[in-house]
Design a protein around this motif. Structure first.
Motif, PDB file in Angstrom:
ATOM      1  N   THR A 135       0.816  -1.212   0.000  1.00 26.30           N
ATOM      2  CA  THR A 135       0.000   0.000   0.000  1.00 26.30           C
ATOM      3  C   THR A 135       0.848   1.258   0.000  1.00 26.30           C
ATOM      4  OG1 THR A 135      -0.158   0.138   2.432  1.00 26.30           O
ATOM      5  CG2 THR A 135      -1.795  -1.217   1.296  1.00 26.30           C
ATOM      6  N   ASP A 136       0.291   2.292  -0.599  1.00 28.97           N
ATOM      7  CA  ASP A 136       0.922   3.606  -0.611  1.00 28.97           C
ATOM      8  C   ASP A 136      -0.157   4.618  -0.950  1.00 28.97           C
ATOM      9  OD1 ASP A 136       4.137   4.368  -0.694  1.00 28.97           O
ATOM     10  OD2 ASP A 136       2.864   5.902  -1.599  1.00 28.97           O
ATOM     11  N   ILE A 137       0.104   5.887  -0.703  1.00 29.86           N
ATOM     12  CA  ILE A 137      -0.862   6.921  -1.059  1.00 29.86           C
ATOM     13  C   ILE A 137      -0.551   7.549  -2.404  1.00 29.86           C
ATOM     14  CG2 ILE A 137      -1.393   7.470   1.338  1.00 29.86           C
ATOM     15  CD1 ILE A 137       0.327  10.004   1.011  1.00 29.86           C
ATOM     16  N   ASN A 138       0.602   7.214  -2.974  1.00 31.82           N
ATOM     17  CA  ASN A 138       1.030   7.831  -4.229  1.00 31.82           C
ATOM     18  C   ASN A 138       0.717   6.888  -5.401  1.00 31.82           C
ATOM     19  OD1 ASN A 138       2.458   8.791  -6.467  1.00 31.82           O
ATOM     20  ND2 ASN A 138       4.068   9.691  -5.216  1.00 31.82           N
ATOM     21  N   PRO A 139      -0.220   7.254  -6.278  1.00 35.07           N
ATOM     22  CA  PRO A 139      -0.572   6.374  -7.401  1.00 35.07           C
ATOM     23  C   PRO A 139       0.606   6.057  -8.316  1.00 35.07           C
ATOM     24  CG  PRO A 139      -2.200   8.126  -7.151  1.00 35.07           C
ATOM     25  CD  PRO A 139      -1.049   8.479  -6.255  1.00 35.07           C
ATOM     26  N   ASP A 140       1.497   7.034  -8.520  1.00 35.95           N
ATOM     27  CA  ASP A 140       2.668   6.793  -9.371  1.00 35.95           C
ATOM     28  C   ASP A 140       3.584   5.743  -8.747  1.00 35.95           C
ATOM     29  OD1 ASP A 140       1.780   8.624 -11.211  1.00 35.95           O
ATOM     30  OD2 ASP A 140       3.123  10.234 -10.580  1.00 35.95           O
ATOM     31  N   ALA A 141       3.747   5.799  -7.418  1.00 34.88           N
ATOM     32  CA  ALA A 141       4.578   4.808  -6.733  1.00 34.88           C
ATOM     33  C   ALA A 141       3.963   3.418  -6.854  1.00 34.88           C
ATOM     34  CB  ALA A 141       4.746   5.189  -5.266  1.00 34.88           C
ATOM     35  N   LEU A 142       2.653   3.317  -6.699  1.00 36.41           N
ATOM     36  CA  LEU A 142       1.989   2.018  -6.823  1.00 36.41           C
ATOM     37  C   LEU A 142       2.147   1.447  -8.233  1.00 36.41           C
ATOM     38  CD1 LEU A 142      -1.300   2.589  -4.787  1.00 36.41           C
ATOM     39  CD2 LEU A 142       0.552   1.003  -4.217  1.00 36.41           C
ATOM     40  N   ARG A 143       2.042   2.306  -9.231  1.00 36.28           N
ATOM     41  CA  ARG A 143       2.233   1.829 -10.606  1.00 36.28           C
ATOM     42  C   ARG A 143       3.661   1.333 -10.826  1.00 36.28           C
ATOM     43  NH1 ARG A 143      -1.725   5.850 -11.877  1.00 36.28           N
ATOM     44  NH2 ARG A 143      -0.170   7.517 -11.866  1.00 36.28           N
ATOM     45  N   ALA A 144       4.632   2.045 -10.246  1.00 34.05           N
ATOM     46  CA  ALA A 144       6.030   1.614 -10.363  1.00 34.05           C
ATOM     47  C   ALA A 144       6.235   0.278  -9.659  1.00 34.05           C
ATOM     48  CB  ALA A 144       6.955   2.674  -9.771  1.00 34.05           C
ATOM     49  N   ALA A 145       5.615   0.116  -8.495  1.00 32.75           N
ATOM     50  CA  ALA A 145       5.729  -1.151  -7.761  1.00 32.75           C
ATOM     51  C   ALA A 145       5.109  -2.287  -8.557  1.00 32.75           C
ATOM     52  CB  ALA A 145       5.075  -1.015  -6.393  1.00 32.75           C
ATOM     53  N   HIS A 197      -3.798   3.229   0.234  1.00 35.39           N
ATOM     54  CA  HIS A 197      -4.178   3.196   1.654  1.00 35.39           C
ATOM     55  C   HIS A 197      -3.350   4.234   2.392  1.00 35.39           C
ATOM     56  CE1 HIS A 197      -4.174   1.888   5.878  1.00 35.39           C
ATOM     57  NE2 HIS A 197      -5.352   1.346   5.614  1.00 35.39           N
ATOM     58  N   SER A 198      -4.038   5.047   3.196  1.00 39.63           N
ATOM     59  CA  SER A 198      -3.375   6.101   3.958  1.00 39.63           C
ATOM     60  C   SER A 198      -3.334   5.746   5.431  1.00 39.63           C
ATOM     61  CB  SER A 198      -4.110   7.433   3.767  1.00 39.63           C
ATOM     62  OG  SER A 198      -3.608   8.404   4.660  1.00 39.63           O
ATOM     63  N   LEU A 199      -2.155   5.836   6.022  1.00 38.96           N
ATOM     64  CA  LEU A 199      -2.021   5.627   7.459  1.00 38.96           C
ATOM     65  C   LEU A 199      -2.587   6.800   8.243  1.00 38.96           C
ATOM     66  CD1 LEU A 199       1.617   4.189   7.549  1.00 38.96           C
ATOM     67  CD2 LEU A 199      -0.528   2.917   7.711  1.00 38.96           C
ATOM     68  N   VAL A 200      -2.861   7.900   7.550  1.00 34.15           N
ATOM     69  CA  VAL A 200      -3.391   9.096   8.205  1.00 34.15           C
ATOM     70  C   VAL A 200      -4.900   8.995   8.384  1.00 34.15           C
ATOM     71  CG1 VAL A 200      -3.588  11.617   8.085  1.00 34.15           C
ATOM     72  CG2 VAL A 200      -1.548  10.473   7.187  1.00 34.15           C
ATOM     73  N   THR A 201      -5.597   8.514   7.353  1.00 37.69           N
ATOM     74  CA  THR A 201      -7.056   8.603   7.352  1.00 37.69           C
ATOM     75  C   THR A 201      -7.780   7.270   7.242  1.00 37.69           C
ATOM     76  OG1 THR A 201      -7.020   8.965   4.947  1.00 37.69           O
ATOM     77  CG2 THR A 201      -7.024  10.923   6.354  1.00 37.69           C
ATOM     78  N   ASP A 202      -7.122   6.215   6.770  1.00 36.54           N
ATOM     79  CA  ASP A 202      -7.831   4.962   6.518  1.00 36.54           C
ATOM     80  C   ASP A 202      -7.839   4.039   7.733  1.00 36.54           C
ATOM     81  OD1 ASP A 202      -8.505   5.743   3.974  1.00 36.54           O
ATOM     82  OD2 ASP A 202      -6.733   4.850   3.055  1.00 36.54           O
ATOM     83  N   ALA A 203      -8.690   3.025   7.656  1.00 41.78           N
ATOM     84  CA  ALA A 203      -8.920   2.134   8.792  1.00 41.78           C
ATOM     85  C   ALA A 203      -8.041   0.886   8.698  1.00 41.78           C
ATOM     86  CB  ALA A 203     -10.394   1.750   8.846  1.00 41.78           C
ATOM     87  N   VAL A 204      -8.286  -0.056   9.601  1.00 44.63           N
ATOM     88  CA  VAL A 204      -7.553  -1.320   9.650  1.00 44.63           C
ATOM     89  C   VAL A 204      -7.613  -1.994   8.291  1.00 44.63           C
ATOM     90  CG1 VAL A 204      -7.537  -3.622  10.685  1.00 44.63           C
ATOM     91  CG2 VAL A 204      -7.965  -1.608  12.116  1.00 44.63           C
ATOM     92  N   PHE A 205      -6.491  -2.523   7.840  1.00 46.83           N
ATOM     93  CA  PHE A 205      -6.414  -3.078   6.492  1.00 46.83           C
ATOM     94  C   PHE A 205      -6.884  -4.524   6.454  1.00 46.83           C
ATOM     95  CE2 PHE A 205      -5.286  -2.125   2.293  1.00 46.83           C
ATOM     96  CZ  PHE A 205      -4.725  -3.237   1.708  1.00 46.83           C
ATOM     97  N   GLU A 223       1.622  12.446  17.195  1.00 44.94           N
ATOM     98  CA  GLU A 223       0.220  12.026  17.198  1.00 44.94           C
ATOM     99  C   GLU A 223      -0.070  11.083  16.038  1.00 44.94           C
ATOM    100  OE1 GLU A 223      -4.299  13.962  17.066  1.00 44.94           O
ATOM    101  OE2 GLU A 223      -2.547  15.260  17.302  1.00 44.94           O
ATOM    102  N   LEU A 224       0.456  11.402  14.878  1.00 46.45           N
ATOM    103  CA  LEU A 224       0.227  10.545  13.713  1.00 46.45           C
ATOM    104  C   LEU A 224       0.979   9.223  13.851  1.00 46.45           C
ATOM    105  CD1 LEU A 224      -1.004   9.988  11.010  1.00 46.45           C
ATOM    106  CD2 LEU A 224       0.758  11.403   9.927  1.00 46.45           C
TER     107      LEU A 224
END
Length: 274
Positions: A135-145, A197-205, A223-224
């Motif tokens: 998971t990542d929040i960056n669509p470009d990073a996910l495409r590279a992965a 998936h964001s560790l800031v705003t999303d829930a349990v995966f 806090e984060l």
């Protein structure tokens, strides 16, 4: 421009980013975010953070360009080989006892850590029974992965890291060279779920046996960090494992009591029962 005015502009820019696109960088460590925004302002040709905000609100093409600065994409395969060696020698024997496994690579960036773990699990005979969540929040990073293509000139370093991790094969067994790039075997991602998936705003995966989140928490404020660690706690199966980066720790987290030190030098923790 005075520092206070510049900081105000940054605060408004981050608020606009959240309100317009729901990417929340407001709780990130402000000094780190400011350094990246200064670099983005210069390289993207904006006169000020206010001009960047204007573009962000009215030109959707600005978002992916800015995300590439705000999300850190610097990694390498088998980075910190001792971490992977500890997984191989200490954690894998526990994971062998499960009929099926789930592994979450949180903040997978361009995929180097994901492929490292996929190779390690295959070498240890656990590849067929493991589902990886990257998971990542960056669509470009996910495409590279998902592509699994890396500069060929990095393979010498990656190979050395792999060998130091206790490799049972040659890294070259897993990729083919193609015009200056190493193209990794698509079977390494045949059991990978890629997800925004964001560790800031999303829930349990999901319920995981291993969560590897390395060199991500250092960019969060306290806090984060606590929110993310609480998310990991709730996402782990009973007696599941959490791996962090070399400069990260649970020591000051309010969730520290939920974990036991499993391998202190390599920042590997185990969720305690109850």
């Amino acid at each position: 421009m005075t520092g206070s005015l510049e900081d105000l502009e940054i605060g408004l820019l981050l608020e606009a980013l959240y309100q317009r696109y729901h990417y929340d960088f407001r709780p990130y460590a402000r000094a780190s975010i400011k350094r990246r925004l200064v670099q983005a302002r210069s390289q993207l040709g904006f006169a000020s953070f206010s001009a960047m905000q204007e573009s962000l609100l009215h030109d959707e093409q600005t978002l992916p360009r800015l995300l590439n600065y705000l999300t850190v994409q610097v990694s390498e395969m088998f980075r910190d080989p001792a971490y992977y060696k500890a997984l191989r020698e200490r954690v894998i024997p526990h994971l062998r006892t499960y009929p099926s496994l789930k592994v979450w690579v949180a903040g997978c960036s361009n995929g180097e850590e994901l492929y490292s773990l996929s190779i390690l699990f295959r070498e240890e005979g656990l590849g067929a029974r493991t589902i990886f969540y990257a998971t990542d929040i960056n669509p470009d990073a996910l495409r590279a992965a998902q592509a699994g293509i890396y500069p060929l000139d990095q393979m010498q370093k990656y190979t050395a890291n792999h060998q130091k991790s206790g490799a049972r094969s040659s890294l070259s067994d897993y990729y083919t060279a193609d015009y200056g790039h190493a193209v990794f075997d698509k079977t390494l991602r045949s059991q990978v779920v890629f997800s925004d998936h964001s560790l800031v705003t999303d829930a349990v995966f999901a319920e995981m046996h291993l969560i590897s989140c390395r060199n991500v928490l250092i960019y969060f404020d306290r806090e984060l960090q606590d929110r993310a660690i609480g998310l990991f706690r709730d996402s782990l199966a009973r007696k599941g494992f959490l791996g962090l980066g070399s400069k990260e720790s649970l020591r000051f987290s309010r969730h520290a009591a939920a974990f036991a030190n499993f391998n202190t030098p390599e920042k590997i923790y185990q969720k305690v029962e109850g």
